[in-house]
Design a protein around this motif. Sequence first.
Motif, PDB file in Angstrom:
ATOM      1  N   ASP A 524      16.278  25.554  43.901  1.00 45.57           N
ATOM      2  CA  ASP A 524      15.062  25.564  43.089  1.00 45.57           C
ATOM      3  C   ASP A 524      15.402  25.532  41.596  1.00 45.57           C
ATOM      4  OD1 ASP A 524      13.472  25.597  45.310  1.00 45.57           O
ATOM      5  OD2 ASP A 524      13.171  27.782  45.291  1.00 45.57           O
ATOM      6  N   GLU A 525      16.463  26.252  41.204  1.00 50.88           N
ATOM      7  CA  GLU A 525      16.881  26.234  39.798  1.00 50.88           C
ATOM      8  C   GLU A 525      17.366  24.847  39.396  1.00 50.88           C
ATOM      9  OE1 GLU A 525      18.402  30.863  39.308  1.00 50.88           O
ATOM     10  OE2 GLU A 525      19.840  29.268  39.750  1.00 50.88           O
ATOM     11  N   VAL A 526      18.105  24.194  40.267  1.00 45.20           N
ATOM     12  CA  VAL A 526      18.572  22.833  39.976  1.00 45.20           C
ATOM     13  C   VAL A 526      17.387  21.887  39.816  1.00 45.20           C
ATOM     14  CG1 VAL A 526      19.845  20.868  40.907  1.00 45.20           C
ATOM     15  CG2 VAL A 526      20.801  23.174  41.091  1.00 45.20           C
ATOM     16  N   ALA A 527      16.427  21.988  40.701  1.00 47.62           N
ATOM     17  CA  ALA A 527      15.245  21.128  40.622  1.00 47.62           C
ATOM     18  C   ALA A 527      14.483  21.372  39.320  1.00 47.62           C
ATOM     19  CB  ALA A 527      14.337  21.360  41.822  1.00 47.62           C
ATOM     20  N   ALA A 528      14.380  22.645  38.910  1.00 46.56           N
ATOM     21  CA  ALA A 528      13.682  22.960  37.660  1.00 46.56           C
ATOM     22  C   ALA A 528      14.427  22.401  36.456  1.00 46.56           C
ATOM     23  CB  ALA A 528      13.513  24.477  37.527  1.00 46.56           C
ATOM     24  N   LEU A 529      15.753  22.468  36.479  1.00 44.93           N
ATOM     25  CA  LEU A 529      16.547  21.907  35.383  1.00 44.93           C
ATOM     26  C   LEU A 529      16.333  20.402  35.272  1.00 44.93           C
ATOM     27  CD1 LEU A 529      19.945  23.812  35.783  1.00 44.93           C
ATOM     28  CD2 LEU A 529      18.350  23.967  33.856  1.00 44.93           C
ATOM     29  N   ARG A 530      16.350  19.727  36.388  1.00 41.56           N
ATOM     30  CA  ARG A 530      16.164  18.274  36.379  1.00 41.56           C
ATOM     31  C   ARG A 530      14.780  17.912  35.836  1.00 41.56           C
ATOM     32  NH1 ARG A 530      19.791  15.432  39.894  1.00 41.56           N
ATOM     33  NH2 ARG A 530      18.171  13.978  40.586  1.00 41.56           N
ATOM     34  N   GLU A 531      13.789  18.677  36.227  1.00 41.94           N
ATOM     35  CA  GLU A 531      12.437  18.399  35.737  1.00 41.94           C
ATOM     36  C   GLU A 531      12.352  18.615  34.229  1.00 41.94           C
ATOM     37  OE1 GLU A 531       7.806  19.796  36.583  1.00 41.94           O
ATOM     38  OE2 GLU A 531       9.476  20.737  37.660  1.00 41.94           O
ATOM     39  N   SER A 532      12.982  19.674  33.728  1.00 42.07           N
ATOM     40  CA  SER A 532      12.943  19.947  32.295  1.00 42.07           C
ATOM     41  C   SER A 532      13.654  18.876  31.485  1.00 42.07           C
ATOM     42  CB  SER A 532      13.569  21.316  32.007  1.00 42.07           C
ATOM     43  OG  SER A 532      14.972  21.300  32.250  1.00 42.07           O
ATOM     44  N   LEU A 533      14.645  18.214  32.082  1.00 46.98           N
ATOM     45  CA  LEU A 533      15.381  17.154  31.406  1.00 46.98           C
ATOM     46  C   LEU A 533      14.712  15.793  31.556  1.00 46.98           C
ATOM     47  CD1 LEU A 533      19.005  18.191  32.444  1.00 46.98           C
ATOM     48  CD2 LEU A 533      17.978  18.412  30.182  1.00 46.98           C
ATOM     49  N   GLY A 534      13.665  15.721  32.330  1.00 54.37           N
ATOM     50  CA  GLY A 534      12.978  14.450  32.525  1.00 54.37           C
ATOM     51  C   GLY A 534      13.611  13.570  33.571  1.00 54.37           C
ATOM     52  N   VAL A 535      14.336  14.152  34.521  1.00 62.42           N
ATOM     53  CA  VAL A 535      14.964  13.372  35.586  1.00 62.42           C
ATOM     54  C   VAL A 535      13.904  13.067  36.651  1.00 62.42           C
ATOM     55  CG1 VAL A 535      16.804  13.314  37.306  1.00 62.42           C
ATOM     56  CG2 VAL A 535      17.129  14.574  35.163  1.00 62.42           C
ATOM     57  N   PRO A 536      13.653  11.798  36.935  1.00 57.51           N
ATOM     58  CA  PRO A 536      12.649  11.477  37.959  1.00 57.51           C
ATOM     59  C   PRO A 536      13.030  12.063  39.317  1.00 57.51           C
ATOM     60  CG  PRO A 536      13.223   9.534  36.678  1.00 57.51           C
ATOM     61  CD  PRO A 536      14.214  10.593  36.310  1.00 57.51           C
ATOM     62  N   GLU A 537      12.050  12.480  40.055  1.00 58.72           N
ATOM     63  CA  GLU A 537      12.291  13.072  41.364  1.00 58.72           C
ATOM     64  C   GLU A 537      12.970  12.061  42.285  1.00 58.72           C
ATOM     65  OE1 GLU A 537       9.839  15.316  44.970  1.00 58.72           O
ATOM     66  OE2 GLU A 537       8.813  14.665  43.125  1.00 58.72           O
ATOM     67  N   GLY A 538      14.036  12.497  42.964  1.00 61.56           N
ATOM     68  CA  GLY A 538      14.754  11.634  43.883  1.00 61.56           C
ATOM     69  C   GLY A 538      15.782  10.738  43.228  1.00 61.56           C
ATOM     70  N   SER A 539      15.991  10.864  41.929  1.00 59.60           N
ATOM     71  CA  SER A 539      16.955  10.007  41.238  1.00 59.60           C
ATOM     72  C   SER A 539      18.368  10.582  41.328  1.00 59.60           C
ATOM     73  CB  SER A 539      16.555   9.835  39.773  1.00 59.60           C
ATOM     74  OG  SER A 539      16.606  11.080  39.121  1.00 59.60           O
ATOM     75  N   LEU A 568      22.641  -1.959  35.515  1.00 55.98           N
ATOM     76  CA  LEU A 568      22.444  -1.240  36.766  1.00 55.98           C
ATOM     77  C   LEU A 568      20.991  -1.228  37.211  1.00 55.98           C
ATOM     78  CD1 LEU A 568      24.857   1.812  36.338  1.00 55.98           C
ATOM     79  CD2 LEU A 568      25.215  -0.277  37.661  1.00 55.98           C
ATOM     80  N   GLY A 569      20.089  -1.597  36.319  1.00 53.94           N
ATOM     81  CA  GLY A 569      18.691  -1.709  36.717  1.00 53.94           C
ATOM     82  C   GLY A 569      17.886  -0.467  36.434  1.00 53.94           C
ATOM     83  N   PRO A 570      16.602  -0.514  36.763  1.00 55.53           N
ATOM     84  CA  PRO A 570      15.682   0.581  36.407  1.00 55.53           C
ATOM     85  C   PRO A 570      15.925   1.883  37.142  1.00 55.53           C
ATOM     86  CG  PRO A 570      14.594  -1.028  37.824  1.00 55.53           C
ATOM     87  CD  PRO A 570      15.917  -1.626  37.456  1.00 55.53           C
ATOM     88  N   ARG A 571      16.840   1.893  38.097  1.00 51.19           N
ATOM     89  CA  ARG A 571      17.132   3.149  38.790  1.00 51.19           C
ATOM     90  C   ARG A 571      17.851   4.141  37.894  1.00 51.19           C
ATOM     91  NH1 ARG A 571      20.528   1.858  43.841  1.00 51.19           N
ATOM     92  NH2 ARG A 571      21.674   0.613  42.330  1.00 51.19           N
ATOM     93  N   PHE A 572      18.463   3.674  36.798  1.00 49.82           N
ATOM     94  CA  PHE A 572      19.302   4.524  35.970  1.00 49.82           C
ATOM     95  C   PHE A 572      18.621   4.883  34.651  1.00 49.82           C
ATOM     96  CE2 PHE A 572      22.170   2.725  38.972  1.00 49.82           C
ATOM     97  CZ  PHE A 572      23.155   3.684  39.143  1.00 49.82           C
ATOM     98  N   VAL A 573      18.755   6.160  34.294  1.00 47.10           N
ATOM     99  CA  VAL A 573      18.261   6.675  33.021  1.00 47.10           C
ATOM    100  C   VAL A 573      19.428   7.345  32.305  1.00 47.10           C
ATOM    101  CG1 VAL A 573      16.637   8.265  31.920  1.00 47.10           C
ATOM    102  CG2 VAL A 573      15.975   7.046  34.001  1.00 47.10           C
ATOM    103  N   VAL A 574      19.463   7.262  30.997  1.00 40.96           N
ATOM    104  CA  VAL A 574      20.556   7.862  30.236  1.00 40.96           C
ATOM    105  C   VAL A 574      20.036   9.067  29.458  1.00 40.96           C
ATOM    106  CG1 VAL A 574      22.232   7.501  28.398  1.00 40.96           C
ATOM    107  CG2 VAL A 574      21.720   5.659  29.992  1.00 40.96           C
ATOM    108  N   LEU A 575      20.580  10.239  29.751  1.00 44.16           N
ATOM    109  CA  LEU A 575      20.382  11.406  28.895  1.00 44.16           C
ATOM    110  C   LEU A 575      21.650  11.532  28.069  1.00 44.16           C
ATOM    111  CD1 LEU A 575      18.753  14.229  31.051  1.00 44.16           C
ATOM    112  CD2 LEU A 575      17.764  12.965  29.158  1.00 44.16           C
ATOM    113  N   ALA A 576      21.540  11.334  26.779  1.00 45.05           N
ATOM    114  CA  ALA A 576      22.727  11.199  25.943  1.00 45.05           C
ATOM    115  C   ALA A 576      22.982  12.447  25.124  1.00 45.05           C
ATOM    116  CB  ALA A 576      22.571   9.995  25.030  1.00 45.05           C
ATOM    117  N   ARG A 577      24.149  13.015  25.302  1.00 41.40           N
ATOM    118  CA  ARG A 577      24.588  14.182  24.536  1.00 41.40           C
ATOM    119  C   ARG A 577      25.929  13.817  23.936  1.00 41.40           C
ATOM    120  NH1 ARG A 577      23.709  19.999  25.072  1.00 41.40           N
ATOM    121  NH2 ARG A 577      25.564  21.180  24.467  1.00 41.40           N
TER     122      ARG A 577
END
Length: 755
Positions: A524-539, A568-577
């Motif tokens: 649940d914590e991992v899922a919450a982190l992904r949501e806060s970072l804007g990671v689409p569900e199931g990505s 790589l197509g629309p499946r990939f998103v970049v969170l850049a740090r």
Amino acid sequence: MPRFSVIVPAYQVQAYLHACLESVLSQSYPDLELIAVDDCSPDACGAVIDEFAARDPRVRAVHLPENAGLGPARNAGMERATGDYLVFLDGDDTLTPDALLSLADRLKETGEPDVLVYDYARTYWSGEAVRNRVFAELTEDGPAPFRLEDRPGLLNLLMVAWNKAYRREFVQRAGFTFPPGYYEDTPWTYPVLMTAESIATLDRVCVHYRQRRAGGILRTTSARHFEIFDQYDRVFAFLDERPELGRWRPVLFRRMVDHLVTVYARRDRLPRGSRAAFLRRARAHYRRHRTPGAPVPARARVHHTLVRFGLHRTYLALRLAAVLRRRAARLAGRLRRALRHGALRAHYRLQRLLPLRTDRAVFTAHGGRGHGGDPGALEAATRALAPHIRTAWVARPEHHHTVPAGTRRLVPGTAAHWTALARSAYLVTDTDVDPGLVKRKGQVVVQTRRGTPLGHTGLDLLERPAASGGTDFARLLRNVDQWDYVVSPNRHATLTWERVFPGRYTTLEYGRPRTDRFHTATADEVAALRESLGVPEGSVAILYAPAHRDYRRTQRRLLDLERVVRRLGPRFVVLARAHHPRGGPLEAASDRVVDVTGHPDVTDLCLASDALVTDYASLMFDYAGLDRPIVLHAEDWEAYEAARGLYFDPRTSPPGAVAGSDDELIDIFATGHWCGARSTRLRAEFRERFCPYDDGRAAERVVRRVLLGESVPPPAVPPAERRPVPSAAAGSAAPSLATVPPQQPAGLLTVTDRG
């Protein structure tokens, strides 16, 4: 008909013109024509333009018979333009990567507006890039397109031609041209914005505005700065011809006064002895264009008074008074700091005379950051296993919200901080101890360092001047002499640190405390982190973590993130740090490249990801304990090894697949090799070697040994029997993601510079 006509006037910019033109022609959006206008430049600008025209058919070379100035040169370019939109770029500035792609996308989204306003960053010789301070005016929230009256705050932006794209039909229909003379942007930008029926904004840095040390027009002392008066006469004449725009007169009047004061006050613009004459002209313009009843902001009233009455001597007196006031303030500030420093040192000496508190422990992380890292894990374990010990965390005030409620918060350099250093029995840190610390008998200093060493460190940097950065090695050894314990994650780190940080401390080879969270976090914590970072569900989330390059003044990105996500197509998103010059923003091409450089905890990013891409960052050793795929992107091996030096070649015993270029990296992910059987086997061998104790109990072992006095720590769970928390999308079946159909979301690529 090309989409964009990029018009570049050139006059005495031969040193910068090549970079300018190359920044246009190397754009990922190729549907453009580049009209380069040689304004009869006496240097090699004309030859440079001809060279580019000979090699690329998109370049149109224009040579003016005589020097006409920036405005007429732009007009000459507009006469030959055939693109849908006009984009202006000065010959010493550059477009950022993928700028035109971003413009094209935004123009399409907003229905082909008359004007698209975008952002810029000032770039300096030092490599520093500073974004426009009022970039908030470019927010894309709200309806678009719009008219100027809907967003009048756009007039607070720098009124130049090169931070906007203009629909050519609109410009031709309205008959807009640039006037001759200095400040030619003024009678262009104001009328354009006031007349445009549709305006849109793009919240992205698209231009790097070079700040030249010398040679720029605005840094040239010349009587031609008086031409600003003619330019504002043209602006108000435009308003006189269009009564329907009369509502903008008070605004433009205030902008004119501010602009005139700026020119008058700058020492490098007006010739010596001409300021009084300039202020007299300004007074005449004030009276000519003043709008009765127009309110004057309180902060601008002094300037308006100076211009209205032409108070040249009054201005000189005020400036002298301001100089004296600043000098007095600086002197008073130095005196206050000296007195405060002396008082704190006296307070610290007094506190050292008082008994040591054996039930107190002070924790701090590198740079005074918030609660986290190895010290954060040890602080949490102390509260859980040794509740009789009261803990305190040292951090700057802006990070205090990260400190747990049961932990005392201390601000560095305060009396409370020095009291804690003087009387606490335990000091835990991952950085150098405070320079003024005098270690007392009975005090225990625990040093956690910051990750398994791959690049050379400590005394090994004596032979690496490019990486040592002027390190004071004598001070380094004095600091080492205060350590009692050093927490080590593995045998390699132990052997390295005991050699490069020679001292009488005891090494606790117990694992890396901050990786405990890889085993204690919940799904649940991992899922919450992904949501806060804007990671689409199931990505599928991929963390990209490049190491800092000591041999580079600026930390440019080695991996073309925009190109990776496009391939790589629309499946990939970049969170850049990533590494930025002095903390400047990362310029993203789309919403699939998001800058998360300010994220406070890289451990969160690890938990939110499904794979890691790195080169020489020590984060690979921590991530291996998470048992998720790792890919090495080692493109500049020779340069990095020569400057920093490496204790071993990670390419010969990698934690996964190895890519030598962007194309190889793309191929590894496109074919599924990143999570294949060979990568899994390599990762297992790497984890066995470098993560022997990272089982979720590293912090517990340290606390039991140091604080509770237990000589035998709890045994480590073998790597094969560990069950770190799975990623939210992949779980334990990450390899199967290689076969996810293209239409399903698949990826997040995160960039970090934290080892």
